[in-house]
Design an enzyme around this catalytic site. Structure first.
Site, mmCIF file in Angstrom:
data_model
loop_
_atom_site.group_PDB
_atom_site.id
_atom_site.type_symbol
_atom_site.label_atom_id
_atom_site.label_comp_id
_atom_site.label_asym_id
_atom_site.label_seq_id
_atom_site.Cartn_x
_atom_site.Cartn_y
_atom_site.Cartn_z
ATOM 1 N N GLU A 180 8.419 50.593 49.742
ATOM 2 C CA GLU A 180 7.939 49.212 49.652
ATOM 3 C C GLU A 180 8.024 48.763 48.196
ATOM 4 O O GLU A 180 7.553 49.459 47.296
ATOM 5 C CB GLU A 180 6.504 49.152 50.194
ATOM 6 C CG GLU A 180 5.694 47.933 49.816
ATOM 7 C CD GLU A 180 6.302 46.608 50.237
ATOM 8 O OE1 GLU A 180 6.809 46.494 51.360
ATOM 9 O OE2 GLU A 180 6.303 45.674 49.405
ATOM 10 N N HIS A 185 -22.596 46.169 75.133
ATOM 11 C CA HIS A 185 -22.770 47.435 74.412
ATOM 12 C C HIS A 185 -22.409 48.584 75.341
ATOM 13 O O HIS A 185 -22.821 48.558 76.505
ATOM 14 C CB HIS A 185 -24.221 47.572 73.953
ATOM 15 C CG HIS A 185 -24.507 48.885 73.289
ATOM 16 N ND1 HIS A 185 -24.118 49.154 71.994
ATOM 17 C CD2 HIS A 185 -25.121 50.013 73.751
ATOM 18 C CE1 HIS A 185 -24.496 50.390 71.683
ATOM 19 N NE2 HIS A 185 -25.092 50.931 72.735
ATOM 20 N N GLY A 245 25.094 26.641 70.650
ATOM 21 C CA GLY A 245 25.180 25.190 70.560
ATOM 22 C C GLY A 245 24.993 24.722 69.118
ATOM 23 O O GLY A 245 24.196 25.297 68.381
HETATM 24 P P1 NAD Z 1 7.575 41.008 55.819
HETATM 25 O O1 NAD Z 1 7.865 39.899 54.898
HETATM 26 O O2 NAD Z 1 6.282 41.068 56.548
HETATM 27 O O3 NAD Z 1 7.694 42.400 55.036
HETATM 28 C C1 NAD Z 1 8.835 42.761 54.316
HETATM 29 C C2 NAD Z 1 8.430 43.767 53.270
HETATM 30 O O4 NAD Z 1 9.604 44.264 52.629
HETATM 31 C C3 NAD Z 1 7.543 43.190 52.180
HETATM 32 O O5 NAD Z 1 6.412 44.004 52.066
HETATM 33 C C4 NAD Z 1 8.432 43.239 50.927
HETATM 34 O O6 NAD Z 1 7.682 43.457 49.755
HETATM 35 C C5 NAD Z 1 9.337 44.404 51.248
HETATM 36 N N1 NAD Z 1 10.626 44.386 50.568
HETATM 37 C C6 NAD Z 1 11.459 43.328 50.369
HETATM 38 N N2 NAD Z 1 12.597 43.737 49.751
HETATM 39 C C7 NAD Z 1 12.482 45.080 49.572
HETATM 40 C C8 NAD Z 1 13.325 46.085 49.011
HETATM 41 N N3 NAD Z 1 14.530 45.785 48.528
HETATM 42 N N4 NAD Z 1 12.889 47.356 48.986
HETATM 43 C C9 NAD Z 1 11.667 47.679 49.488
HETATM 44 N N5 NAD Z 1 10.829 46.773 50.035
HETATM 45 C C10 NAD Z 1 11.234 45.498 50.088
HETATM 46 O O7 NAD Z 1 8.811 41.046 56.821
HETATM 47 P P2 NAD Z 1 9.057 41.846 58.162
HETATM 48 O O8 NAD Z 1 8.113 42.976 58.301
HETATM 49 O O9 NAD Z 1 10.519 42.110 58.176
HETATM 50 O O10 NAD Z 1 8.678 40.763 59.246
HETATM 51 C C11 NAD Z 1 9.415 39.547 59.297
HETATM 52 C C12 NAD Z 1 8.641 38.440 59.972
HETATM 53 O O11 NAD Z 1 8.391 38.737 61.321
HETATM 54 C C13 NAD Z 1 7.328 38.161 59.295
HETATM 55 O O12 NAD Z 1 7.188 36.771 59.166
HETATM 56 C C14 NAD Z 1 6.324 38.690 60.266
HETATM 57 O O13 NAD Z 1 5.123 37.939 60.230
HETATM 58 C C15 NAD Z 1 7.022 38.544 61.605
HETATM 59 N N6 NAD Z 1 6.574 39.575 62.519
HETATM 60 C C16 NAD Z 1 5.283 39.625 62.890
HETATM 61 C C17 NAD Z 1 4.837 40.626 63.731
HETATM 62 C C18 NAD Z 1 3.406 40.664 64.128
HETATM 63 O O14 NAD Z 1 2.717 39.691 63.928
HETATM 64 N N7 NAD Z 1 2.904 41.741 64.682
HETATM 65 C C19 NAD Z 1 5.697 41.605 64.160
HETATM 66 C C20 NAD Z 1 6.992 41.538 63.761
HETATM 67 C C21 NAD Z 1 7.420 40.515 62.935
#
Ligand code: NAD
Length: 469
Positions: A201, A441, A117
């Site tokens: 990373e 506990h 949509g």
């Molecule tokens: P994120 O932003 O948490 O992590 C992405 C990571 O990739 C960062 O550490 C960044 O430095 C790294 N990065 C970026 N470009 C890069 C590159 N070219 N080479 C190497 N490293 C690189 O994103 P995500 O893990 O994809 O998660 C996305 C969203 O989804 C976030 O907002 C997260 O909070 C949410 N999420 C949360 C949960 C949870 O709460 N358990 C689970 C899944 C997703």
């Protein structure tokens, strides 16, 4: 011929935010049309995110527990993993939950439309099959999508989180690009299933933004279990073929080119605000795809609300659901405000990491004064009995008011344990309130009370020289 449907409330997007908003609005007496491109409710979280990943993490935990029991003198044969059965079990779980949501929608007479949509005016949405929804009010809950690295080819061996959760096979060598929450959770799954995992990373630490003392036990676990953790390193190019993906890295300690069976890309998500012709409804969307909202989740167009990932960080299902209720109640004429003090965050890694409220990282960045007390799980009988003395619970406290500002935890079940800390902060509790609450506990929940006692100077589980305050 295109048909027109009239409704009190349109909800665009059926994820945890959207379906919660739709159900709450229906319970408040509104007629509701809920639009989603998937035929099932639950959005990314239920269909291809939180729930299937937790199902696979459960399997991973079983494998890790069996490995741990060997240290206790209980030995099993090497596991035989049947990916198709694991996949079917996970898919069955998702289908069951989706079925539950569909029946909840039917019971509430929420009308579901499947398709894409887009707005065609301030009170109209047009579906890709030509149907038109005319609404009095709307809630936008269209979520976010994974960021793609433009130089990576489109190939079945290069996966996003959705592809990785589909569990195409168990790669013998997997590269995870991005050491954030998604990357580290899926690395946990595949390492337990037997893949040799490398995480690359870009920054100099895993889970950027999270306090380093909480990340340290995770970093230690994965350092011994994964093939490599490449920090301060980026992927700069990749060539994919049916045999594998040849990857080139860049960074001070980057290895030479390597070949992996699969590459999982988890470098963040971007809000979907730019994909719904919001401008035709007059709704402002910023260049990142984020829709700005007020404390009732109203956009600049007062009868159109937005919730969840599309309003920006943190992109978490529980935040979306909370905002969904605020928006639905406001749309029904209520005076509800988004007044959540804090939103808990959890990385479902091994060990789990959870935090809520102020972090030390944010406090230092923003110059916020705090006092800190920690309880190491090495002094918890329960933690030691499960072989996890590497955990930590800490409290951050306002030095002037003694209010609890933040809590961080690392260790098994930290994601469940953080709920008590969240309630404490919402209720304006001080560490003394937690310390004087009798905790069962022996449980891991005691570690929060012990950290609070450490702050109060009443802890007997450790000897801490008395601090003068
Ligand atoms: P994120 O932003 O948490 O992590 C992405 C990571 O990739 C960062 O550490 C960044 O430095 C790294 N990065 C970026 N470009 C890069 C590159 N070219 N080479 C190497 N490293 C690189 O994103 P995500 O893990 O994809 O998660 C996305 C969203 O989804 C976030 O907002 C997260 O909070 C949410 N999420 C949360 C949960 C949870 O709460 N358990 C689970 C899944 C997703």
């Amino acid at each position: 011929m295109s048909s027109t449907i009239e409704t009190d409330l349109l909800v665009l997007g059926g994820g945890p935010g959207g379906y919660t908003a739709a159900f709450r609005a229906a319970d408040l007496g509104m007629s509701v049309v809920l639009v989603d491109q998937r035929a099932t409710l639950g959005g990314v979280c239920l269909n291809v995110g939180c729930i299937p990943s937790k199902a696979l993490l459960h399997a991973a935990k079983g494998l890790d527990d069996a490995r741990h029991l060997q240290e206790l003198g209980i030995e099993f044969d090497a596991p035989r993993i049947r990916p198709e059965k694991l996949r079917a079990w996970k898919d069955g779980l998702v289908a069951r939950l989706c079925g539950g949501l569909a029946s909840l929608a039917r019971q509430r007479k929420v009308r579901m439309l499947t398709g894409i949509g887009k707005f065609s005016g301030p009170h109209a949405l047009v579906m890709n099959d030509g149907q038109i929804v005319v609404f009095k009010q709307a809630i936008i809950a269209v979520g976010s999508h994974p960021i793609r690295l433009p130089f990576l080819p489109d190939h079945q061996r290069i996966l996003d989180s959705t592809g990785a959760l589909a569990l195409p096979e168990i790669p013998s060598r997997l590269l995870v690009v991005g050491g954030g929450v998604i990357g580290m959770e899926l690395a946990t799954v595949y390492a337990a299933l037997g893949s040799r995992v490398t995480v690359v990373e870009a920054t100099d630490g895993l889970l950027p933004g999270c306090d380093r003392d909480l990340v340290k036990p995770l970093q230690q676990q994965v350092a011994s279990r994964y093939e490599a953790i490449l920090l301060g390193t980026r992927v700069v190019s990749a060539k994919a073929s049916d045999q594998g993906v040849r990857v080139v890295f860049d960074g001070p300690e980057a290895p030479g080119p390597q070949t992996y069976d699969y590459v999982l890309v988890a470098v963040g998500r971007r809000p979907n605000g730019g994909a719904i012709d919001a401008n035709l409804a007059g709704v402002r969307v910023d260049k990142e795809g984020v829709i700005p909202v007020d404390r009732q989740q109203r956009t600049n167009v007062s009868h159109i609300f937005a919730i969840g990932d599309v309003v920006g960080e943190p992109m978490l299902a529980h935040k979306a659901a909370y905002e969904g209720k605020v928006a639905a109640e406001a749309a029904a004429g209520g005076s509800t405000l988004n007044d959540a003090k804090v939103i808990p965050a959890v990385a479902y890694t091994d060990p789990e990491i959870a935090w809520v409220g102020l972090t030390e990282t944010a406090a230092r960045r923003d110059g916020i004064a705090f006092e800190k007390a920690s309880f190491p799980w090495a002094a918890s009988g329960r933690a030691l009995s499960i072989g996890r003395g590497d955990g930590l619970t800490k409290v951050l406290v306002d030095p002037d008011t003694q209010a609890l500002l933040g809590v961080g935890m690392v260790g098994p079940q930290a994601g469940d344990l953080i709920a008590e800390a969240t309630l404490a902060i919402e209720m304006g509790a001080e560490p003394g309130d937690i310390a004087l609450t009798i905790h069962p506990h022996p449980t891991l929940s005691e570690t929060l009370a012990f950290a609070a006692e450490a702050y109060e100077g009443t802890l007997t589980e450790l000897y801490l020289p008395r601090k003068k305050r």
